[in-house]
Write an enzyme that holds these catalytic residues in place. Structure first.
Site, short mmCIF file in Angstrom:
data_model
loop_
_atom_site.label_atom_id
_atom_site.label_comp_id
_atom_site.label_asym_id
_atom_site.label_seq_id
_atom_site.Cartn_x
_atom_site.Cartn_y
_atom_site.Cartn_z
CB THR A 99 39.49 5.22 -6.97
OG1 THR A 99 38.43 4.92 -6.04
CG2 THR A 99 40.59 4.19 -6.83
N GLY A 100 38.48 8.43 -6.06
CA GLY A 100 37.36 9.33 -6.33
C GLY A 100 37.65 10.35 -7.41
CB ILE A 101 40.16 13.07 -7.69
CG1 ILE A 101 39.64 13.87 -6.48
CG2 ILE A 101 40.65 14.04 -8.77
CD1 ILE A 101 40.67 14.77 -5.84
CD GLU B 99 38.81 14.20 -2.57
OE1 GLU B 99 38.25 13.34 -3.24
OE2 GLU B 99 38.36 15.34 -2.41
CE LYS C 29 47.90 8.98 -1.91
NZ LYS C 29 46.49 8.84 -2.32
CB THR D 297 35.98 17.63 -6.09
OG1 THR D 297 36.52 18.18 -4.88
CG2 THR D 297 37.12 17.17 -6.98
CB ALA D 298 31.89 15.71 -8.89
#
Length: 507
Positions: free
Chosen positions: A346-348, A49, A78, A11-12
């Site tokens: 908070t990752g994305i 995720e 979501k 993803t990153a």
């Protein structure tokens, strides 16, 4: 021509590549060549995720079709997070919960909040239920929109649950369409020049590669930012104790089982578990502190909670971030730059932020390191503020297990949070408590957590509406919610319609 080399996919890597390629389409910086090197030998972590609503804007900006994205990633909607048993340890099968919706409070003039605060705690509705009807809609099993309302729009704010590996595949396809060169290979070495910057990287099959800017998206391995450049890591394990997770997939009991449109965050003895509904399965995991339990016990807690024996994997992490994620000609994005537990997904959003800053701050000429100090300061402040917000979920808990008691120890609470909590005893959180460019969460997000967990703000003598007026105000919200639950489709039915027909009315 500026050249950018991204090390690592997932993803990153692919989100960064796609956002940079889309930004540089304008030609504002002149021609830019972006290459991404991804190792076929390194498996992604690959969990279900959750995302922020910001991902909607990002996907639209990239030109991704929403319905196609949802089909390919098994995505669902979501609308927020339901926190089960965070306030008290359950006794005699008694449980409680509070809800953190994505919708801002319906009334933003402060009058409704003042009324709610002045009502007797046992007579007022739950805070999220009083301020927005999204809680009612989500807990009634309804989706946030109807299939004919079009892509990326709808009457209620929403994000997604999705399969993270499939998300990377969607982003990779779009990045390649935007001109990103993809090389499958494994990095062997990274060489430094006389100035201490990255000179080049060598791969197993494609030899040596050099670029103006290197972006490290190699995850926890941090091949460039740590192994080559030795950028120090700032740990916050003294604030956020969770440092491990067991993760897996759980099947639905039947194909037509109800599908929640919110993340379930369930508190346990030494941490908390997530449960997110994808189209084909549930992504589950238990995040915990290795100082308060062991791995075998964590496995049992998750399986007992699910009532099923599932295959799981163990993920170890150190909560914190790089003190200098941008060093000379290298910048770390994603897990290589930092990670804190996924409590509020908070990752994305941190990847979106980092990629956007790189795109806008990268100079057309001169040293690529010119924006480093600004980038580092903004990322550090963003991580610090996210840590403060996550810690808020723990310090308000009254659970009696050692993990939760230790979280209430004043020595583990950041000074800024202690100061804000002292002020909020006498006034509610305000937008002026936060700096917009450095925050991921707004003032009302803090209110949803504070008042959902029973925090008391004393405003005796403040101006507010009468009790009858307050009841009428909250009654309107309730009526809107009742109407919305009739108008909006069941979430699973909505997802099936989107998978089959996209965003259009169906017979």
């Amino acid at each position: 021509m500026r050249t950018i080399l991204i090390l690592g996919g997932g993803t990153a890597g692919w989100l960064t590549a796609a956002l940079l390629a889309r930004h540089f389409e304008s030609g504002l910086l002149g021609p830019v060549r972006i290459t991404l090197i991804e190792s076929p030998d390194i498996a992604a972590i690959g969990v279900g995720e959750g995302a922020f609503p910001t991902l909607r804007s990002t996907l639209r900006h990239l030109g991704v079709d929403e319905a196609d994205f949802m089909r390919r990633t098994s995505a669902t909607f979501k609308q927020g997070i339901r926190f089960n048993n965070w306030v008290r340890t359950p006794r005699d099968d008694q449980s409680e919960h509070f809800f953190h919706p994505f919708e801002a409070p319906w009334f933003e003039d402060g009058a409704a909040l003042a009324c709610w605060l002045r009502m007797a705690p046992d007579a007022r509705p739950p805070f999220a239920q009083a301020m927005t009807f999204q809680k009612r809609v989500a807990e009634a099993g309804r989706g946030p929109k109807r299939p004919h309302e079009g892509a990326f729009t709808g009457p209620l704010n929403y994000a997604y649950h999705m399969d993270s590996i499939r998300l990377a595949e969607v982003l990779a396809q779009r990045a390649r369409e935007l001109g990103v060169l993809h090389i499958e290979d494994t990095i062997e070495t990274a060489a430094l020049g006389d100035d201490g910057a990255i000179a080049d990287v060598t791969t197993q099959r494609h030899g040596t590669h050099s670029a103006d800017l290197y972006i490290d998206c190699t995850g926890f391995r941090a091949e460039l930012i740590e192994k080559a450049l030795k950028a120090p890591f700032h740990s916050v394990r003294d604030i956020l104790f969770a440092d491990r997770a067991v993760v897996g997939r759980a099947p639905y009991p039947r194909p037509d089982a109800p599908l929640e449109s919110y993340t379930l965050a369930n508190a346990h003895e030494a941490g908390w578990s997530w449960d997110i509904g994808l189209g084909h399965a549930r992504g589950v995991g238990y995040v915990y502190s290795s100082a308060h339990t062991d791995d075998d016990r964590a496995q049992r807690v998750l399986r007992d909670h699910l009532g099923a024996d599932i295959d799981t994997r163990l993920v170890r992490f150190e909560p914190g971030w790089r003190e200098t994620p941008w060093v000379k000609n290298c910048v770390a994005v994603g897990l290589s730059g930092g990670f804190v537990e996924p409590l509020e997904a908070t990752g994305i959003v941190l990847i979106e932020l980092a990629a956007s800053m790189i795109a806008e701050l990268l100079p057309a000429s001169g040293p690529v390191s010119a924006p480093a100090a600004r980038f580092n300061a903004l990322m550090r402040e963003r991580y610090e503020n996210i840590t403060t917000f996550l810690k808020l979920h723990y310090v308000l808990s009254q659970r009696d297990e050692p993990f939760w008691r230790d979280n209430r120890d004043p020595a583990s609470i950041p000074e800024r949070l202690r100061d804000l909590l002292a002020q909020w005893r006498h006034r509610p959180p305000s937008r002026f408590d936060f700096r917009l460019d450095a925050e991921t969460f707004a003032w009302f997000n803090y209110q949803y957590i504070l008042y959902g967990m029973g925090f008391q703000t004393h405003i005796d003598g403040a101006e507010a509406l009468s009790g009858a007026e307050a009841q009428r105000m909250f009654s309107r919200i309730r009526q809107y919610g009742e109407r919305a639950t009739l108008d909006l489709p069941p979430h699973r039915l909505l997802i099936e319609q989107i998978y089959a027909h996209g965003f259009r009315e169906t017979a």
